[in-house]
Design an enzyme around this catalytic site. Structure first.
Site, PDB file in Angstrom:
ATOM      1  N   ASP A  59     -13.026  -7.703 -11.397  1.00  0.00           N
ATOM      2  CA  ASP A  59     -12.354  -8.187 -10.170  1.00  0.00           C
ATOM      3  C   ASP A  59     -12.698  -7.199  -9.059  1.00  0.00           C
ATOM      4  OD1 ASP A  59      -8.943  -6.894 -10.574  1.00  0.00           O
ATOM      5  OD2 ASP A  59     -10.841  -6.099 -11.297  1.00  0.00           O
ATOM      6  N   HIS A 118      -9.948   4.010 -13.133  1.00  0.00           N
ATOM      7  CA  HIS A 118      -9.603   3.159 -14.282  1.00  0.00           C
ATOM      8  C   HIS A 118     -10.848   2.504 -14.896  1.00  0.00           C
ATOM      9  CE1 HIS A 118      -5.413   3.446 -12.907  1.00  0.00           C
ATOM     10  NE2 HIS A 118      -5.791   2.992 -11.731  1.00  0.00           N
TER      11      HIS A 118
END
Ligand code: RIB
Ligand code: CA
Length: 301
Positions: free
Chosen positions: A2, A232
């Site tokens: 994303d 992340h």
């Protein structure tokens, strides 16, 4: 993916990781609307003269929950307003779930899916092709908050990590599948030892190559607004490089679905809970070694 800022850095790291051959990237609604995720993915690849990796646009909304987004963190363009020109490259016309299903079915036991966004595309592929999960090598995913360390709390709610929270129904399908899963959650990705600071940014800004220059621009947007930049998605990607950076526990995981206060919780169940498949959950990280690896891969001139 994303494709927001940390996804983009994961793409750059993947392009500098000879251990991986990237067969393709499917985009999914998450940090940004899926069309913007696709555009951002194409912008990054094009800027780095990489036109041999197909980008396939995936699901524009989660299976059941409304799309939420996180542009407040990634900037209005989802890429820290680095203003790359609109891409000339285009997404492929195939469906994301079909691309995943065909790639895996053609290479049984060979493909690792690296998921850095909500798990919607993978869940849809599993819904269309029962048994696909068993044909995978494994899934390496950035997602979850497992309470295994002091950092293992939520970032979208006090209890749930964004990728899982955004599409908990998809996450349940994936975690309940027979896939071998390595999950990199906030327990390790929020560990300050694995997070970038302005010190690291200064080091990257000294490196003279297109990958490092683009990374520095992306990182600057976050470092100008936050003390730490939690990497992340690049961290999750390194779990597919088979470099010993993590410790893992194996446990059955329950995903809380629906839209209640507990939406998106990733709960570790007692081992004897055979109703759920076990996943490998990262509980330790060598943050210093990760950052060394990340910077060295970016700065190899
Ligand atoms: O919770 C962090 C995750 O959510 C990262 O993958 C970030 O890019 C967003 O997708
Ligand atoms: Ca992401």
């Amino acid at each position: 993916m994303d494709t927001g800022i940390d996804d983009a850095l994961a793409i750059i790291l993947a392009l500098n990781s000879p251990e991986l051959k990237v067969l393709g990237i499917t985009t999914v609604a998450g940090n940004a609307p899926v069309k913007l995720c696709s555009t951002n993915t194409l912008r990054i690849l094009e800027h780095l003269n990489t036109n041999d990796i197909p980008v396939i646009e995936g699901m524009e909304k989660p299976l059941k929950q409304p799309f939420s987004g996180a542009l407040g963190y990634h900037g209005p363009d989802g890429l820290g307003e680095i203003n790359l020109p609109p891409p000339k490259l285009h997404t492929k016309s195939t469906l994301a779930w079909e691309f995943i299903a065909e790639s895996v079915s053609r290479n049984p036991g060979e493909i690792t899916l690296i998921a850095t966004g909500p798990l919607t595309n993978i869940a849809v592929a599993f819904q269309h092709v029962p048994g696909l999960a068993s044909s995978l090598s494994r899934i390496v995913l950035m997602g979850g908050a497992y309470g295994l360390t002091q950092y293992g709390k939520g970032n979208r709610t006090p209890f749930a990590e964004f990728n899982i929270w955004q599409d908990p129904e998809a996450a349940k399908i994936v975690f309940d599948s027979k896939a071998v899963i390595s999950a990199i959650g906030l327990d390790v990705s929020m560990n300050p030892s694995a997070c970038l600071t302005k010190y690291h940014l200064k080091q990257i800004q000294k490196c003279n190559n297109p990958h490092a220059r683009l990374s520095a621009e992306l990182i600057k947007y976050i470092i100008n607004r936050h003390t730490y930049f939690e990497l992340h998605d690049p961290l999750a990607l390194t779990a597919a490089l088979d470099i010993p950076l993590f410790g893992f526990i194996s446990a059955p995981i329950e995903i809380i679905t629906g839209d209640g206060w507990d939406r998106g919780i990733t709960r570790i169940l007692p081992k004897e809970e055979i109703s759920h498949h076990s996943a490998y959950i990262a509980n330790t990280v060598n943050g210093e070694r990760f950052l060394e690896l990340f910077l060295s891969r970016l700065c190899d001139d």
